[in-house]
Design a protein around this motif. Structure first.
Motif, PDB file in Angstrom:
ATOM      1  N   ALA A  30       6.791   1.856   4.189  1.00  0.00           N
ATOM      2  CA  ALA A  30       6.152   3.158   3.986  1.00  0.00           C
ATOM      3  C   ALA A  30       5.103   3.111   2.880  1.00  0.00           C
ATOM      4  O   ALA A  30       4.176   3.918   2.868  1.00  0.00           O
ATOM      5  CB  ALA A  30       7.208   4.220   3.665  1.00  0.00           C
ATOM      6  N   PHE A  31       5.250   2.173   1.939  1.00  0.00           N
ATOM      7  CA  PHE A  31       4.272   2.105   0.846  1.00  0.00           C
ATOM      8  C   PHE A  31       3.680   0.714   0.643  1.00  0.00           C
ATOM      9  O   PHE A  31       2.689   0.551  -0.079  1.00  0.00           O
ATOM     10  CB  PHE A  31       4.904   2.573  -0.468  1.00  0.00           C
ATOM     11  CG  PHE A  31       5.995   1.675  -0.998  1.00  0.00           C
ATOM     12  CD1 PHE A  31       5.697   0.506  -1.681  1.00  0.00           C
ATOM     13  CD2 PHE A  31       7.335   2.012  -0.832  1.00  0.00           C
ATOM     14  CE1 PHE A  31       6.702  -0.317  -2.177  1.00  0.00           C
ATOM     15  CE2 PHE A  31       8.344   1.200  -1.324  1.00  0.00           C
ATOM     16  CZ  PHE A  31       8.027   0.033  -2.007  1.00  0.00           C
ATOM     17  N   LEU A  32       4.246  -0.303   1.261  1.00  0.00           N
ATOM     18  CA  LEU A  32       3.860  -1.683   0.978  1.00  0.00           C
ATOM     19  C   LEU A  32       2.366  -1.967   1.168  1.00  0.00           C
ATOM     20  O   LEU A  32       1.752  -2.619   0.309  1.00  0.00           O
ATOM     21  CB  LEU A  32       4.698  -2.635   1.835  1.00  0.00           C
ATOM     22  CG  LEU A  32       4.778  -4.082   1.369  1.00  0.00           C
ATOM     23  CD1 LEU A  32       5.338  -4.178  -0.046  1.00  0.00           C
ATOM     24  CD2 LEU A  32       5.632  -4.904   2.326  1.00  0.00           C
ATOM     25  N   PRO A  33       1.719  -1.511   2.249  1.00  0.00           N
ATOM     26  CA  PRO A  33       0.295  -1.845   2.395  1.00  0.00           C
ATOM     27  C   PRO A  33      -0.568  -1.259   1.288  1.00  0.00           C
ATOM     28  O   PRO A  33      -1.545  -1.887   0.851  1.00  0.00           O
ATOM     29  CB  PRO A  33      -0.073  -1.246   3.764  1.00  0.00           C
ATOM     30  CG  PRO A  33       0.957  -0.202   4.018  1.00  0.00           C
ATOM     31  CD  PRO A  33       2.210  -0.728   3.389  1.00  0.00           C
ATOM     32  N   PHE A  34      -0.212  -0.078   0.807  1.00  0.00           N
ATOM     33  CA  PHE A  34      -0.993   0.570  -0.254  1.00  0.00           C
ATOM     34  C   PHE A  34      -0.808  -0.149  -1.584  1.00  0.00           C
ATOM     35  O   PHE A  34      -1.733  -0.241  -2.387  1.00  0.00           O
ATOM     36  CB  PHE A  34      -0.596   2.042  -0.359  1.00  0.00           C
ATOM     37  CG  PHE A  34      -0.587   2.743   0.967  1.00  0.00           C
ATOM     38  CD1 PHE A  34      -1.752   2.851   1.715  1.00  0.00           C
ATOM     39  CD2 PHE A  34       0.580   3.259   1.497  1.00  0.00           C
ATOM     40  CE1 PHE A  34      -1.752   3.460   2.951  1.00  0.00           C
ATOM     41  CE2 PHE A  34       0.595   3.876   2.732  1.00  0.00           C
ATOM     42  CZ  PHE A  34      -0.582   3.979   3.463  1.00  0.00           C
ATOM     43  N   LEU A  35       0.383  -0.696  -1.806  1.00  0.00           N
ATOM     44  CA  LEU A  35       0.612  -1.497  -3.001  1.00  0.00           C
ATOM     45  C   LEU A  35      -0.252  -2.753  -2.979  1.00  0.00           C
ATOM     46  O   LEU A  35      -0.887  -3.107  -3.987  1.00  0.00           O
ATOM     47  CB  LEU A  35       2.097  -1.865  -3.097  1.00  0.00           C
ATOM     48  CG  LEU A  35       2.501  -2.781  -4.254  1.00  0.00           C
ATOM     49  CD1 LEU A  35       2.137  -2.164  -5.591  1.00  0.00           C
ATOM     50  CD2 LEU A  35       3.997  -3.091  -4.188  1.00  0.00           C
ATOM     51  N   TYR A  36      -0.293  -3.423  -1.845  1.00  0.00           N
ATOM     52  CA  TYR A  36      -1.130  -4.616  -1.733  1.00  0.00           C
ATOM     53  C   TYR A  36      -2.612  -4.288  -1.928  1.00  0.00           C
ATOM     54  O   TYR A  36      -3.343  -5.052  -2.577  1.00  0.00           O
ATOM     55  CB  TYR A  36      -0.923  -5.285  -0.377  1.00  0.00           C
ATOM     56  CG  TYR A  36       0.201  -6.282  -0.360  1.00  0.00           C
ATOM     57  CD1 TYR A  36       0.021  -7.573  -0.829  1.00  0.00           C
ATOM     58  CD2 TYR A  36       1.467  -5.936   0.130  1.00  0.00           C
ATOM     59  CE1 TYR A  36       1.058  -8.502  -0.817  1.00  0.00           C
ATOM     60  CE2 TYR A  36       2.505  -6.855   0.146  1.00  0.00           C
ATOM     61  CZ  TYR A  36       2.301  -8.125  -0.326  1.00  0.00           C
ATOM     62  OH  TYR A  36       3.327  -9.043  -0.320  1.00  0.00           O
ATOM     63  N   ILE A  37      -3.062  -3.174  -1.378  1.00  0.00           N
ATOM     64  CA  ILE A  37      -4.471  -2.790  -1.534  1.00  0.00           C
ATOM     65  C   ILE A  37      -4.804  -2.554  -3.005  1.00  0.00           C
ATOM     66  O   ILE A  37      -5.832  -3.030  -3.505  1.00  0.00           O
ATOM     67  CB  ILE A  37      -4.786  -1.532  -0.695  1.00  0.00           C
ATOM     68  CG1 ILE A  37      -4.723  -1.871   0.798  1.00  0.00           C
ATOM     69  CG2 ILE A  37      -6.175  -0.982  -1.040  1.00  0.00           C
ATOM     70  CD1 ILE A  37      -4.789  -0.658   1.701  1.00  0.00           C
ATOM     71  N   LEU A  38      -3.941  -1.835  -3.721  1.00  0.00           N
ATOM     72  CA  LEU A  38      -4.180  -1.585  -5.148  1.00  0.00           C
ATOM     73  C   LEU A  38      -4.186  -2.893  -5.937  1.00  0.00           C
ATOM     74  O   LEU A  38      -5.016  -3.090  -6.832  1.00  0.00           O
ATOM     75  CB  LEU A  38      -3.101  -0.656  -5.702  1.00  0.00           C
ATOM     76  CG  LEU A  38      -3.166   0.818  -5.286  1.00  0.00           C
ATOM     77  CD1 LEU A  38      -2.003   1.588  -5.898  1.00  0.00           C
ATOM     78  CD2 LEU A  38      -4.492   1.452  -5.705  1.00  0.00           C
ATOM     79  N   VAL A  39      -3.260  -3.781  -5.609  1.00  0.00           N
ATOM     80  CA  VAL A  39      -3.124  -5.034  -6.353  1.00  0.00           C
ATOM     81  C   VAL A  39      -4.302  -5.970  -6.102  1.00  0.00           C
ATOM     82  O   VAL A  39      -4.777  -6.664  -7.020  1.00  0.00           O
ATOM     83  CB  VAL A  39      -1.797  -5.729  -5.973  1.00  0.00           C
ATOM     84  CG1 VAL A  39      -1.769  -7.176  -6.433  1.00  0.00           C
ATOM     85  CG2 VAL A  39      -0.620  -4.964  -6.569  1.00  0.00           C
ATOM     86  N   LEU A  40      -4.808  -5.982  -4.873  1.00  0.00           N
ATOM     87  CA  LEU A  40      -5.847  -6.944  -4.493  1.00  0.00           C
ATOM     88  C   LEU A  40      -7.262  -6.413  -4.634  1.00  0.00           C
ATOM     89  O   LEU A  40      -8.222  -7.191  -4.537  1.00  0.00           O
ATOM     90  CB  LEU A  40      -5.624  -7.406  -3.043  1.00  0.00           C
ATOM     91  CG  LEU A  40      -4.324  -8.141  -2.761  1.00  0.00           C
ATOM     92  CD1 LEU A  40      -4.216  -8.469  -1.270  1.00  0.00           C
ATOM     93  CD2 LEU A  40      -4.211  -9.425  -3.590  1.00  0.00           C
ATOM     94  N   TYR A  41      -7.403  -5.122  -4.871  1.00  0.00           N
ATOM     95  CA  TYR A  41      -8.733  -4.498  -4.839  1.00  0.00           C
ATOM     96  C   TYR A  41      -9.687  -5.128  -5.856  1.00  0.00           C
ATOM     97  O   TYR A  41     -10.853  -5.380  -5.551  1.00  0.00           O
ATOM     98  CB  TYR A  41      -8.611  -2.998  -5.079  1.00  0.00           C
ATOM     99  CG  TYR A  41      -9.943  -2.291  -5.117  1.00  0.00           C
ATOM    100  CD1 TYR A  41     -10.771  -2.257  -3.996  1.00  0.00           C
ATOM    101  CD2 TYR A  41     -10.389  -1.677  -6.282  1.00  0.00           C
ATOM    102  CE1 TYR A  41     -11.996  -1.626  -4.030  1.00  0.00           C
ATOM    103  CE2 TYR A  41     -11.614  -1.039  -6.325  1.00  0.00           C
ATOM    104  CZ  TYR A  41     -12.419  -1.015  -5.199  1.00  0.00           C
ATOM    105  OH  TYR A  41     -13.640  -0.388  -5.240  1.00  0.00           O
ATOM    106  N   ASN A  42      -9.229  -5.398  -7.070  1.00  0.00           N
ATOM    107  CA  ASN A  42     -10.091  -5.973  -8.109  1.00  0.00           C
ATOM    108  C   ASN A  42      -9.926  -7.479  -8.267  1.00  0.00           C
ATOM    109  O   ASN A  42     -10.468  -8.063  -9.203  1.00  0.00           O
ATOM    110  CB  ASN A  42      -9.826  -5.297  -9.459  1.00  0.00           C
ATOM    111  CG  ASN A  42     -10.447  -3.922  -9.537  1.00  0.00           C
ATOM    112  OD1 ASN A  42     -11.544  -3.704  -9.025  1.00  0.00           O
ATOM    113  ND2 ASN A  42      -9.755  -2.979 -10.160  1.00  0.00           N
TER     114      ASN A  42
END
Length: 413
Positions: A388-400
């Motif tokens: 439910a939240f895993l893809p958004f965590l990866y996006i935040l972590v990998l964005y920068n």
């Protein structure tokens, strides 16, 4: 045989139609991966696990679908009323019953084919994620690869959010809801009546299937809306000020949300969390080991830090004791390392609206991670529910992440 041919033609037609409606790079790579993940889920449950919800749901849905041949009015009545006197399929708990009803419709369409139904559920989830991917890459155009990795290329997420499962349906619903929200409030786009209907149906279905996902998601989206209003009216600046205000609004709305479902009532939510925790621990070998967890605010508060960490990163590779879980443990270790790096290298976005979106995403992730870890400490169940939240965590972590940005420039230019 005819059922297979007809349904494969329908799914292929839907895939080509969706691509023509929203073409973009890597569509024909991400789609097959998603469909294959759905088959992988069925194969793993067939040959590795002794039993699983996916086949239990399917068998009960077949029983319900077969009622259509003997008593079609009775089936329609049951779909609306859930009257056990019409037929007893063994479920009384609403989320499971709703999912069985939904699956029974696809049983009728596919002639009771588990694998065709798996294709439909996987495609629904993919379509919702693809729509979200297109919108997010408009708003975060400087690193589309981070979004692609989060939504399509994380093995555990791709696996557990595919095929005939409640998680597949729930993730699709979450993606449709967030897509409409981002389009309307962050991209200033016009949400069509078709998109509004789809988002509304998705919200209702999500509430029926996973009400705790829906509650935390709604609180997050409303928090974002209020923050955008304050930003427009008072021109908020500074990550500390924006973060504290968003957190305060979020917590206030969580208190209000506690009145929306009996399990959320402040007087009972701790009992529900601890009861679910204790029931799963009795059935589990590998699980999060909290310190003397009991249904009091002090005990829960004491265990919240471990719950947050475990919900985000467990199981790590040294916490697993089966070969099948090693890949998951290794994946979580990489996520943990990337998260530390992301914190150390964090850069505040110049655009405050983008910062607000990141903050509400982080609030959604952390709160849901803590709740899931406390109530479902079993590592296997936790990994499944984390979709439910895993893809958004990866996006935040990998964005920068500089490496991801460099690869993104090479692949998407």
């Amino acid at each position: 045989m005819w059922y297979y041919l007809i349904n494969i033609i329908i799914i292929a037609g839907l895939a080509f139609f969706y691509y023509q409606r929203a073409p973009a790079k890597f569509y024909w790579i991400f789609l097959p991966l998603k469909l294959a993940a759905g088959f992988g889920l069925g194969i793993v449950y067939t040959y590795y696990y002794a039993s699983g919800d996916t086949f239990v749901f399917f068998e009960q849905a077949k029983v319900l679908a077969n009622l259509a041949y003997d008593d079609l009015p009775g089936l329609i009545n049951f779909l609306y009323t859930s009257d056990p006197e019409i037929i007893n399929i063994g479920y009384t708990w609403t989320p499971n019953l709703v999912f069985v009803k939904l699956t029974s419709v696809f049983c009728l369409i596919t002639g009771n084919s588990y694998w065709l139904i798996s294709l439909y559920f996987s495609f629904f989830c993919f379509a919702a994620l693809w729509n979200l991917y297109l919108l997010l890459t408009q708003y975060f155009a400087d690193n589309p690869l981070a979004i692609a990795i989060g939504l399509f290329l994380i093995p555990s997420f791709a696996f557990w959010s595919s095929g005939l499962s409640k998680e597949s349906a729930a993730v699709g619903c979450i993606a449709f809801i967030i897509s409409s929200y981002i389009k309307a409030l962050f991209l200033q786009g016009k949400v069509t009546w078709q998109e509004l209907i789809m988002a509304s149906v998705a919200l209702i279905l999500l509430w029926k299937l996973k009400y705790f996902y829906a509650a935390v998601l709604l609180v997050s989206l409303i928090t974002g809306s209020v923050m955008l209003y304050f930003q427009k009216k008072y021109a908020l600046t500074g990550i500390l000020k924006i973060g504290l205000l968003a957190g305060s609004i979020f917590l206030g709305l969580l208190v209000l949300a506690s009145f929306t479902h009996p399990n959320f009532y402040i007087t009972s939510i701790l009992d529900v969390i601890v009861q679910n925790h204790d029931e799963l621990v009795l059935k589990s070998e590998d699980f999060v080991r909290f310190y003397q967890l009991d249904p009091t605010f002090s005990s829960v508060a004491l265990n919240v830090p471990l719950a947050c960490f475990s919900g985000l990163f467990s199981p790590l590779i040294w916490q697993v004791h089966s070969e099948a879980a090693v890949a998951t443990g290794f994946e979580n270790l990489i996520l943990f390392a990337c998260s530390i790096w992301a914190i150390l290298k964090f850069r505040v976005p110049k655009e405050n609206k983008k910062l607000i979106l990141m903050i509400i995403a982080l609030l959604y992730i952390i709160v849901l991670a803590a709740l899931l870890a406390l109530s479902t400490p079993n590592f296997g169940t936790l990994m499944r529910f984390k979709v439910a939240f895993l893809p958004f965590l990866y996006i935040l972590v990998l964005y920068n992440n500089k490496l991801v940005r460099r690869l993104s420039n090479q692949l998407f230019d």
